[in-house]
Design a protein around this motif. Structure first.
Motif, PDB file in Angstrom:
ATOM      1  N   ILE A 117      -1.131   4.451  -5.380  1.00 17.17           N
ATOM      2  CA  ILE A 117      -2.162   4.656  -4.344  1.00 17.17           C
ATOM      3  C   ILE A 117      -1.539   5.127  -3.026  1.00 17.17           C
ATOM      4  O   ILE A 117      -2.149   5.044  -1.976  1.00 17.17           O
ATOM      5  CB  ILE A 117      -2.981   3.361  -4.108  1.00 17.17           C
ATOM      6  CG1 ILE A 117      -2.066   2.207  -3.677  1.00 17.17           C
ATOM      7  CG2 ILE A 117      -3.771   3.002  -5.341  1.00 17.17           C
ATOM      8  CD1 ILE A 117      -2.823   0.965  -3.214  1.00 17.17           C
ATOM      9  N   THR A 118      -0.300   5.639  -3.127  1.00 18.78           N
ATOM     10  CA  THR A 118       0.392   6.059  -1.908  1.00 18.78           C
ATOM     11  C   THR A 118      -0.219   7.315  -1.293  1.00 18.78           C
ATOM     12  O   THR A 118      -0.280   7.446  -0.080  1.00 18.78           O
ATOM     13  CB  THR A 118       1.880   6.293  -2.213  1.00 18.78           C
ATOM     14  OG1 THR A 118       2.391   5.111  -2.816  1.00 18.78           O
ATOM     15  CG2 THR A 118       2.676   6.601  -0.969  1.00 18.78           C
ATOM     16  N   CYS A 119      -0.671   8.254  -2.137  1.00 15.18           N
ATOM     17  CA  CYS A 119      -1.292   9.471  -1.601  1.00 15.18           C
ATOM     18  C   CYS A 119      -2.542   9.792  -2.420  1.00 15.18           C
ATOM     19  O   CYS A 119      -2.775   9.180  -3.460  1.00 15.18           O
ATOM     20  CB  CYS A 119      -0.290  10.631  -1.587  1.00 15.18           C
ATOM     21  SG  CYS A 119      -0.190  11.556  -3.126  1.00 15.18           S
ATOM     22  N   PRO A 120      -3.358  10.755  -1.966  1.00 20.34           N
ATOM     23  CA  PRO A 120      -4.641  11.017  -2.645  1.00 20.34           C
ATOM     24  C   PRO A 120      -4.517  11.521  -4.083  1.00 20.34           C
ATOM     25  O   PRO A 120      -5.507  11.545  -4.809  1.00 20.34           O
ATOM     26  CB  PRO A 120      -5.296  12.068  -1.749  1.00 20.34           C
ATOM     27  CG  PRO A 120      -4.633  11.931  -0.427  1.00 20.34           C
ATOM     28  CD  PRO A 120      -3.230  11.496  -0.715  1.00 20.34           C
ATOM     29  N   LYS A 121      -3.325  11.958  -4.534  1.00 13.35           N
ATOM     30  CA  LYS A 121      -3.199  12.432  -5.921  1.00 13.35           C
ATOM     31  C   LYS A 121      -3.460  11.318  -6.925  1.00 13.35           C
ATOM     32  O   LYS A 121      -3.965  11.564  -8.013  1.00 13.35           O
ATOM     33  CB  LYS A 121      -1.807  13.035  -6.147  1.00 13.35           C
ATOM     34  CG  LYS A 121      -1.673  14.435  -5.605  1.00 13.35           C
ATOM     35  CD  LYS A 121      -0.316  15.029  -5.898  1.00 13.35           C
ATOM     36  CE  LYS A 121      -0.281  15.638  -7.277  1.00 13.35           C
ATOM     37  NZ  LYS A 121       0.997  16.338  -7.525  1.00 13.35           N
ATOM     38  N   GLY A 122      -3.115  10.077  -6.589  1.00 10.52           N
ATOM     39  CA  GLY A 122      -3.397   8.935  -7.468  1.00 10.52           C
ATOM     40  C   GLY A 122      -2.790   9.060  -8.851  1.00 10.52           C
ATOM     41  O   GLY A 122      -3.475   8.847  -9.860  1.00 10.52           O
ATOM     42  N   CYS A 123      -1.509   9.400  -8.953  1.00 10.27           N
ATOM     43  CA  CYS A 123      -0.840   9.586 -10.252  1.00 10.27           C
ATOM     44  C   CYS A 123      -0.850   8.288 -11.065  1.00 10.27           C
ATOM     45  O   CYS A 123      -0.666   7.199 -10.519  1.00 10.27           O
ATOM     46  CB  CYS A 123       0.610  10.001 -10.039  1.00 10.27           C
ATOM     47  SG  CYS A 123       0.818  11.527  -9.135  1.00 10.27           S
ATOM     48  N   THR A 124      -1.028   8.427 -12.376  1.00  8.47           N
ATOM     49  CA  THR A 124      -0.843   7.293 -13.287  1.00  8.47           C
ATOM     50  C   THR A 124       0.608   7.325 -13.750  1.00  8.47           C
ATOM     51  O   THR A 124       1.059   8.307 -14.346  1.00  8.47           O
ATOM     52  CB  THR A 124      -1.798   7.414 -14.492  1.00  8.47           C
ATOM     53  OG1 THR A 124      -3.135   7.414 -13.991  1.00  8.47           O
ATOM     54  CG2 THR A 124      -1.616   6.249 -15.447  1.00  8.47           C
ATOM     55  N   LEU A 125       1.330   6.269 -13.454  1.00 13.88           N
ATOM     56  CA  LEU A 125       2.764   6.231 -13.742  1.00 13.88           C
ATOM     57  C   LEU A 125       3.029   5.297 -14.917  1.00 13.88           C
ATOM     58  O   LEU A 125       2.468   4.196 -14.991  1.00 13.88           O
ATOM     59  CB  LEU A 125       3.533   5.743 -12.510  1.00 13.88           C
ATOM     60  CG  LEU A 125       3.251   6.497 -11.207  1.00 13.88           C
ATOM     61  CD1 LEU A 125       3.988   5.856 -10.044  1.00 13.88           C
ATOM     62  CD2 LEU A 125       3.625   7.961 -11.340  1.00 13.88           C
ATOM     63  N   ASP A 126       3.877   5.742 -15.840  1.00 17.84           N
ATOM     64  CA  ASP A 126       4.341   4.883 -16.929  1.00 17.84           C
ATOM     65  C   ASP A 126       5.599   4.187 -16.440  1.00 17.84           C
ATOM     66  O   ASP A 126       6.633   4.828 -16.217  1.00 17.84           O
ATOM     67  CB  ASP A 126       4.649   5.715 -18.181  1.00 17.84           C
ATOM     68  CG  ASP A 126       3.375   6.220 -18.828  1.00 17.84           C
ATOM     69  OD1 ASP A 126       2.419   5.426 -18.927  1.00 17.84           O
ATOM     70  OD2 ASP A 126       3.327   7.404 -19.200  1.00 17.84           O
ATOM     71  N   PRO A 170       5.524  10.043 -14.655  1.00 16.92           N
ATOM     72  CA  PRO A 170       6.287  10.992 -13.815  1.00 16.92           C
ATOM     73  C   PRO A 170       6.353  10.407 -12.402  1.00 16.92           C
ATOM     74  O   PRO A 170       6.710   9.241 -12.278  1.00 16.92           O
ATOM     75  CB  PRO A 170       5.415  12.237 -13.885  1.00 16.92           C
ATOM     76  CG  PRO A 170       4.018  11.705 -14.040  1.00 16.92           C
ATOM     77  CD  PRO A 170       4.148  10.394 -14.821  1.00 16.92           C
ATOM     78  N   GLY A 171       5.926  11.146 -11.393  1.00 15.14           N
ATOM     79  CA  GLY A 171       5.864  10.621 -10.027  1.00 15.14           C
ATOM     80  C   GLY A 171       7.024  11.052  -9.176  1.00 15.14           C
ATOM     81  O   GLY A 171       8.045  11.511  -9.665  1.00 15.14           O
ATOM     82  N   CYS A 172       6.826  10.904  -7.872  1.00  9.18           N
ATOM     83  CA  CYS A 172       7.847  11.294  -6.895  1.00  9.18           C
ATOM     84  C   CYS A 172       8.564  10.045  -6.369  1.00  9.18           C
ATOM     85  O   CYS A 172       8.250   8.932  -6.779  1.00  9.18           O
ATOM     86  CB  CYS A 172       7.178  12.051  -5.749  1.00  9.18           C
ATOM     87  SG  CYS A 172       6.049  11.008  -4.804  1.00  9.18           S
ATOM     88  N   LYS A 173       9.485  10.229  -5.445  1.00  8.78           N
ATOM     89  CA  LYS A 173      10.258   9.096  -4.911  1.00  8.78           C
ATOM     90  C   LYS A 173       9.342   8.058  -4.260  1.00  8.78           C
ATOM     91  O   LYS A 173       9.544   6.863  -4.430  1.00  8.78           O
ATOM     92  CB  LYS A 173      11.279   9.629  -3.892  1.00  8.78           C
ATOM     93  CG  LYS A 173      11.912   8.539  -3.046  1.00  8.78           C
ATOM     94  CD  LYS A 173      13.364   8.706  -2.838  1.00  8.78           C
ATOM     95  CE  LYS A 173      14.062   7.607  -2.067  1.00  8.78           C
ATOM     96  NZ  LYS A 173      13.407   6.369  -1.868  1.00  8.78           N
ATOM     97  N   ARG A 174       8.314   8.540  -3.510  1.00  4.10           N
ATOM     98  CA  ARG A 174       7.396   7.590  -2.860  1.00  4.10           C
ATOM     99  C   ARG A 174       6.661   6.758  -3.914  1.00  4.10           C
ATOM    100  O   ARG A 174       6.430   5.561  -3.729  1.00  4.10           O
ATOM    101  CB  ARG A 174       6.392   8.340  -1.987  1.00  4.10           C
ATOM    102  CG  ARG A 174       7.019   8.914  -0.735  1.00  4.10           C
ATOM    103  CD  ARG A 174       6.077   9.865  -0.038  1.00  4.10           C
ATOM    104  NE  ARG A 174       4.898   9.181   0.451  1.00  4.10           N
ATOM    105  CZ  ARG A 174       3.736   9.787   0.689  1.00  4.10           C
ATOM    106  NH1 ARG A 174       3.594  11.065   0.475  1.00  4.10           N
ATOM    107  NH2 ARG A 174       2.715   9.101   1.140  1.00  4.10           N
ATOM    108  N   GLY A 175       6.299   7.388  -5.006  1.00 10.01           N
ATOM    109  CA  GLY A 175       5.630   6.682  -6.093  1.00 10.01           C
ATOM    110  C   GLY A 175       6.545   5.641  -6.724  1.00 10.01           C
ATOM    111  O   GLY A 175       6.128   4.522  -7.039  1.00 10.01           O
ATOM    112  N   HIS A 176       7.815   5.999  -6.896  1.00 10.25           N
ATOM    113  CA  HIS A 176       8.770   5.059  -7.488  1.00 10.25           C
ATOM    114  C   HIS A 176       8.978   3.855  -6.564  1.00 10.25           C
ATOM    115  O   HIS A 176       9.054   2.713  -7.026  1.00 10.25           O
ATOM    116  CB  HIS A 176      10.094   5.766  -7.778  1.00 10.25           C
ATOM    117  CG  HIS A 176       9.971   6.829  -8.834  1.00 10.25           C
ATOM    118  ND1 HIS A 176      11.039   7.409  -9.459  1.00 10.25           N
ATOM    119  CD2 HIS A 176       8.876   7.429  -9.383  1.00 10.25           C
ATOM    120  CE1 HIS A 176      10.626   8.317 -10.346  1.00 10.25           C
ATOM    121  NE2 HIS A 176       9.309   8.341 -10.302  1.00 10.25           N
TER     122      HIS A 176
HETATM  123  S1  SF4 Z   1       3.566   9.356  -7.374  1.00 11.92           S
HETATM  124 FE1  SF4 Z   1       3.879  10.608  -5.527  1.00 11.92          FE
HETATM  125  S2  SF4 Z   1       2.422  12.301  -5.764  1.00 11.92           S
HETATM  126 FE2  SF4 Z   1       1.776  10.689  -7.194  1.00 11.92          FE
HETATM  127  S3  SF4 Z   1       0.255   9.465  -6.059  1.00 11.92           S
HETATM  128 FE3  SF4 Z   1       2.258   8.489  -5.756  1.00 11.92          FE
HETATM  129  S4  SF4 Z   1       3.032   9.360  -3.827  1.00 11.92           S
HETATM  130 FE4  SF4 Z   1       1.369  10.688  -4.557  1.00 11.92          FE
END
Ligand code: SF4
Length: 132
Positions: free
Chosen positions: A10-19, A32-38
């Motif tokens: 929920i860090t940014c509006p993309k709302g990625c589903t992370l495994d 997947p995801g970016c550093k902020r997501g991790h």
């Molecule tokens: S993983 Fe990265 S791109 Fe995806 S919602 Fe989180 S901050 Fe946003």
């Protein structure tokens, strides 16, 4: 024991589903995801927190309820307890935006702040209770 959990970032509006593959609170892999997501996933597993916004009662103001919010993300498991504590608060207008409504809420070190000004209601000398 290694477990894979799906966590919505929920860090940014993309709302990625992370495994998220983890062993207890230790994160092994995130896809997947970016550093902020991790970083979010690591915090979410160890100490999940959320910003909380709600209202408290206010007497003598232009509205009966005052919007308030936490000054920082609040521990998620204690949000219901916080809502119970705020339920018993009744303020007196005026209130200034940013004014602490509850300091060190539940001993977390996080203040609850007024989200807007609440001026005193000024009534006309011709006001009568039937008008309200
Ligand atoms: S993983 Fe990265 S791109 Fe995806 S919602 Fe989180 S901050 Fe946003």
């Amino acid at each position: 024991m290694e477990t894979t959990t799906k966590i919505i970032c929920i860090t940014c509006p993309k709302g990625c589903t992370l495994d998220v593959t983890h062993d207890g609170q230790t994160v092994l892999r995130v896809k997947p995801g970016c550093k902020r997501g991790h970083d979010y996933v690591k915090r979410e597993l160890v100490d999940p927190r959320r910003m909380v916004a709600t209202t408290v009662r206010v007497q003598g103001g232009i509205h009966p309820l005052l919007p308030v919010a936490t000054a920082a993300p609040f521990p998620k498991p204690r949000i219901i307890e916080l809502m119970h504590a705020l339920r018993w608060i009744e303020l007196q207008a005026p209130v200034i935006m940013g004014q602490p409504i509850l300091r060190d809420a539940l001993g977390t070190g996080i203040d609850i702040l007024a989200s807007r000004d609440m001026p005193v209601e000024v009534r006309s000398p011709y006001w009568s209770p039937e008008e309200s």
